[in-house]
Design an enzyme around this catalytic site. Structure first.
Site, short mmCIF file in Angstrom:
data_model
loop_
_atom_site.label_atom_id
_atom_site.label_comp_id
_atom_site.label_asym_id
_atom_site.label_seq_id
_atom_site.Cartn_x
_atom_site.Cartn_y
_atom_site.Cartn_z
N LYS A 283 0.84 -1.19 0.00
CA LYS A 283 0.00 0.00 0.00
C LYS A 283 0.88 1.25 0.00
O LYS A 283 2.02 1.21 0.47
CB LYS A 283 -0.89 0.04 1.25
CG LYS A 283 -1.88 -1.10 1.40
CD LYS A 283 -2.64 -0.94 2.73
CE LYS A 283 -3.57 -2.11 2.98
NZ LYS A 283 -4.74 -2.08 2.09
N ARG A 357 -9.70 -12.11 2.43
CA ARG A 357 -10.57 -13.18 1.92
C ARG A 357 -9.84 -14.52 1.90
O ARG A 357 -10.48 -15.57 2.01
CB ARG A 357 -11.08 -12.80 0.53
CG ARG A 357 -10.05 -12.71 -0.56
CD ARG A 357 -10.49 -11.90 -1.75
NE ARG A 357 -10.60 -10.49 -1.42
CZ ARG A 357 -10.98 -9.55 -2.29
NH1 ARG A 357 -11.29 -9.88 -3.53
NH2 ARG A 357 -11.03 -8.29 -1.93
#
Length: 503
Positions: A283, A357
């Site tokens: 990020k 996920r």
């Protein structure tokens, strides 16, 4: 804070701060019964001078320097005249206590019209008490001043809801106890999210889970280290955490009621990425600042379990989370890797920043295979896309079962925690098809929230299941609601407790 419901006695009435809810255009004759006609008229004139109209969220505090019964009047706008709903009451009392704290009032009392105008007394009283408790929360562990000094700002020690109906006093005590339990559960969830990742890594989350499993609570806790996770086949979660010095942990909390033979089984799964740098798909710096919050789903699960020992529901409840840290290093997993979840499904990793996920895949597969529940619900700060779609107030909800959907929506309404259903749109499954594995972990920018939910759907089998993408409301960047101070919100805890009590 002591909270009580008392029958109004006009002959023996005094308080430091008196809060009145005012509908738009409403007169104040009945509410200011303790004032002389001349003083009541002066108060009304001052409100008019300040252009206070009773609009929703509007507030005005007036000192009464020469009144022996009341030192401060607090007026809170309620908007258009209507029967009071729980969320309106919750926000009203939250605004009132903030105003009372502002004038350092030790006691706060409420106009009896509040209790007597409630559409549902028990639900309204619980919401009112929650508003007081939730708005008074503060996180000052890392401030230079001591926690005791910080608390001095929060002066209200006693709150009284007055009523003219004696029946309301008789049924209030249990409701106030529920409100206290719910609020303390939320406080745990908020504290966990607000704690920096250096002090809330996987091993620390394990300690919190273990602390809930005390004798007599009905709660037990199983912890799986990385070797035990490998034996279970949780190679997906292990891959996400392999770049960090903090080893992955898998936690299974179990609450069993005393009579469990016919109890419904509910599994709660929380995303527990204790810090998310994005991994090798790193990020930008600004995108990492708040990434301690990426375990908010698991924090909510832990908050729920804190309350279960006290509310003693009839349902059997399981709490699952795979605690990992997603950090880049020489041993980190890579874009292009293929990892296997517990059920054997292979996952092509296209983006290491879509790691939540991948860990949820193992937890959902564990719940499906090992527990075989009647219902399963996961909570996860999963996608930025849901914030684009629904903003910071509303959770995106996906559900495979109408009965579970109805239960969740009813519980959400009772808690005042907003959610909106999004579709499990089957044609979008094409977007997460992999050329070399069973599935890939991202499906591109379009419909990112939906493709993430469709990815999770692959691991729940036929279990009635709901996915709650709480990326928006799990953390408050600013105070949009008076009962939600800046920081972790504990979103979902009260909704899930309402649901569990109904099973």
């Amino acid at each position: 804070m002591r909270i009580s419901v008392q029958l109004l006695s006009q002959n023996d009435f005094s308080t430091e701060a008196y809060a009145v809810g005012v509908f738009n255009g409403q007169g104040l004759e009945n509410e200011l019964f303790f004032l002389s006609p001349d003083l009541a008229s002066a108060v009304s004139a001052e409100l008019k001078r300040r252009e206070f109209q009773g609009k929703e969220g509007e507030s005005c505090v007036l000192p009464l320097f020469q009144n022996k019964q009341v030192k401060h009047l607090i007026f809170i706008g309620l908007g258009k005249k209507r029967l009071l709903e729980s969320q309106s009451v919750r926000s009203f009392t939250a605004r009132a206590i903030k105003a009372a704290n502002g004038v350092q009032a030790g006691e706060l009392s409420f106009d009896p019209g509040l209790m007597d105008d409630l559409e549902d007394f028990s639900a309204g009283l619980q919401a009112a008490a929650e508003g007081l408790e939730l708005a008074a929360y503060h996180f000052s562990v890392y401030k230079k001043r001591t926690a005791k000094e910080a608390v001095k700002k929060y002066k209200v020690e006693s709150a009284v809801f007055y009523t003219r109906d004696k029946k309301n006093t008789l049924k209030s005590q249990k409701v106030l106890e529920w409100a206290k339990v719910y609020s303390e559960a939320v406080f745990l969830g908020r504290d966990l999210v607000n704690t920096p990742s250096m002090h809330m890594h996987p091993a620390e989350m394990v300690k919190v889970a273990q602390s809930l499993a005390v004798r007599g609570s009905g709660i037990s806790c199983k912890v799986f280290d990385k070797e035990a996770m490998a034996k279970l086949g949780m190679h997906a979660s292990l891959a996400v955490g392999q770049g960090s010095v903090h080893e992955p942990k898998f936690v299974h909390l179990i609450y069993k009621p005393k009579i469990s033979r016919k109890a419904k089984k509910l599994v709660l799964v929380g995303k527990a990425v204790t810090f998310d740098s994005g991994g090798l798909s790193i990020k930008p710096a600004d995108g990492m600042i708040d990434m301690k919050i990426d375990m908010a789903g698991a924090a909510s699960v832990l908050g729920v379990f804190k309350a279960l020992a006290k509310i003693k529901p009839k349902a059997e409840v399981h709490g699952l989370f795979a605690a990992v840290e997603n950090i880049p290093s020489g041993s980190a997993y890579r874009p292009g890797d293929v990892v296997a979840a517990m059920d054997g499904t292979t996952i092509e990793v296209e983006n290491t920043d879509a790691e939540g996920r991948i860990t949820l895949a193992d937890a959902l597969a564990y719940g499906t295979q090992k527990i075989k529940p009647d219902y399963m619900i996961d909570l996860a700060t999963l996608t930025g896309a849901v914030i684009i779609a629904l903003g910071s107030d509303i959770t995106g909800m996906f559900c495979s079962n109408q009965d579970l959907k109805n239960k969740l929506q009813q519980a959400s309404d009772a808690a005042g925690e907003l959610m909106w259903e999004l579709p499990l749109h089957a044609p979008y499954r094409e977007l997460i098809k992999s050329k070399i594995a069973d599935v890939k972990n991202v499906g591109g920018r379009p419909a990112g929230t939906i493709t993430a939910a469709l990815f999770l759907e692959k691991f729940v089998g036929q279990t009635p299941w709901a996915h709650l993408d709480i990326a928006g409301p799990s953390y408050a960047e600013k105070e949009n609601k008076p009962e939600l101070p800046v920081g972790g919100t504990g979103w979902g805890i009260r909704t899930l407790l309402h649901l569990i009590r109904g099973l």
